[in-house]
Design an enzyme around this catalytic site. Structure first.
Site: not given
Ligand code: COA
Length: 323
Positions: A114, A250, A280
């Site tokens: 990520c 993020h 996500n």
């Protein structure tokens, strides 16, 4: 005078299929209400069965090139951040290179889960300021739907597929924090935290595997490490949170995003939030949020932006840039 990596184009692509939280109520012991309140996610996009990460990446790259008014052969390098490449090799980046019709330069993937886009941006900036490339296409693209355990309600409701891309160009700056472009970066990892977030398979262990996560442990690390890396990157150029126009975080969980903003002393009015619509999307989430933030009219030329991300590894970092 200082060499700067300036954003001259941005774009994104989301697969057609939109999956609302209510879909999961049919197969799992979960509710739309639980997913919304614990994560802030309302819907996500999933790639079609025949759609791969390089397909999403190519479309995002084409959109960024069009935004920049550039052709593929104007680009010297492609860096693609992904943990879900089409094949073990070649890199998804070289597949995108071929699909764009780019016949020169070089392309490679970066894998920092990520945090991948922040690592890719930092690498692209290093290539540009050292004179090895004039224009770099930096892409984040993922198909995390391919590594979900659809029986694990604590993970499979949180992730989505998508891609975003930026074109960075070498330009001269005055060497001050007023310059446009990337001003500072801060990268970190600590492999001792492997078990908090990982995929229980891979080439060398002879399976694809599924994502496994100790969500509450990751949460605990996230807010603290994200605020610290953002503040560290800002301090490299004598800036602080008070100078920031937009945090582009993020997009993992609205509560992490809110907690980090609060720790940095910034209100949510200064945060670009897309997690409700995308879930996500791992390395794709920051370029997606930059592209959507520009489309919405939030991000404007001259704005000071700090991006920050954390993911499996653990790996985390931040990039400070003036749009
Ligand atoms: C995953 C996350 C949303 C869970 O929220 P939480 O408040 O920490 O919840 P917990 O993990 O403590 O679980 C609480 C309960 O909810 C349950 N639960 C988990 N997923 C659920 C779901 N989809 N629907 C309903 N209940 C669920 C758990 O089983 C647990 O039940 P129990 O108390 O009976 O054991 C949260 O920890 C999180 O977002 N962590 C960060 C994850 C992340 O963003 N990772 C990516 C970083 S790149």
């Amino acid at each position: 005078m200082a060499g700067r990596s300036v954003v001259v184009g941005v774009g994104h692509y989301l697969p057609e299929r939109v999956v609302p939280n209510s879909e999961f109520e049919k197969t799992l012991d979960t509710t739309d209400e639980w997913i919304r309140t614990r994560s802030g996610i309302e819907r996500r996009h999933f790639a079609a069965d025949d759609e791969t990460t390089s397909d999403l990446a190519t479309k995002a790259a084409e959109a960024a090139l069009a935004d920049a008014g550039l052709e593929a052969d104007d680009i010297d390098a492609i860096i693609l951040a992904t943990s879900t490449a089409d094949l073990t090799f070649p890199s998804a980046a070289t597949m995108v290179q071929a699909r764009l019709g780019m016949t020169k330069g070089f392309a490679f993937d970066v894998q920092a889960v990520c945090a991948g886009f922040v690592f890719a941006l930092s690498n692209a900036n290093a290539l540009i300021v050292s004179g090895q490339a004039k224009r770099v296409l930096v892409i984040g693209a993922e198909t995390f739907s391919r590594i979900m355990d659809w029986t694990d309600r604590s993970t499979c409701v949180l992730f989505g597929d998508g891609a975003g891309a930026l074109v960075l160009e070498a330009q001269d700056g005055a060497g001050t924090a007023q310059d446009r472009g990337i001003l500072a970066t801060d990268l970190n990892s600590d492999g001792r935290y492997r078990d908090l977030l990982y995929v229980d398979g891979g080439v060398s262990t002879q399976s694809t595997g599924h994502l496994r996560m100790q969500g509450n442990q990751v949460f605990r690390h996230a807010v603290e490490k994200l605020a610290k890396t953002a503040e560290t990157a800002l301090s490299h150029v004598g800036l602080s949170s008070a100078d920031v126009d937009w945090i582009v975080p993020h997009q993992a969980n609205i509560r992490i995003i809110q907690g980090t903003a609060k720790k940095m002393g910034l209100p949510m009015e200064n945060v670009v939030v897309t997690v409700q619509d995308h879930g996500n999307t791992s390395a794709a989430s920051i370029p997606l949020a930059l592209s959507v933030g520009k489309e919405r009219g939030q991000i404007k030329p001259g704005d000071l932006i700090v991006t920050e991300a954390i993911g499996g590894g653990l790996a985390w970092g931040a990039v400070v840039l003036r749009w």
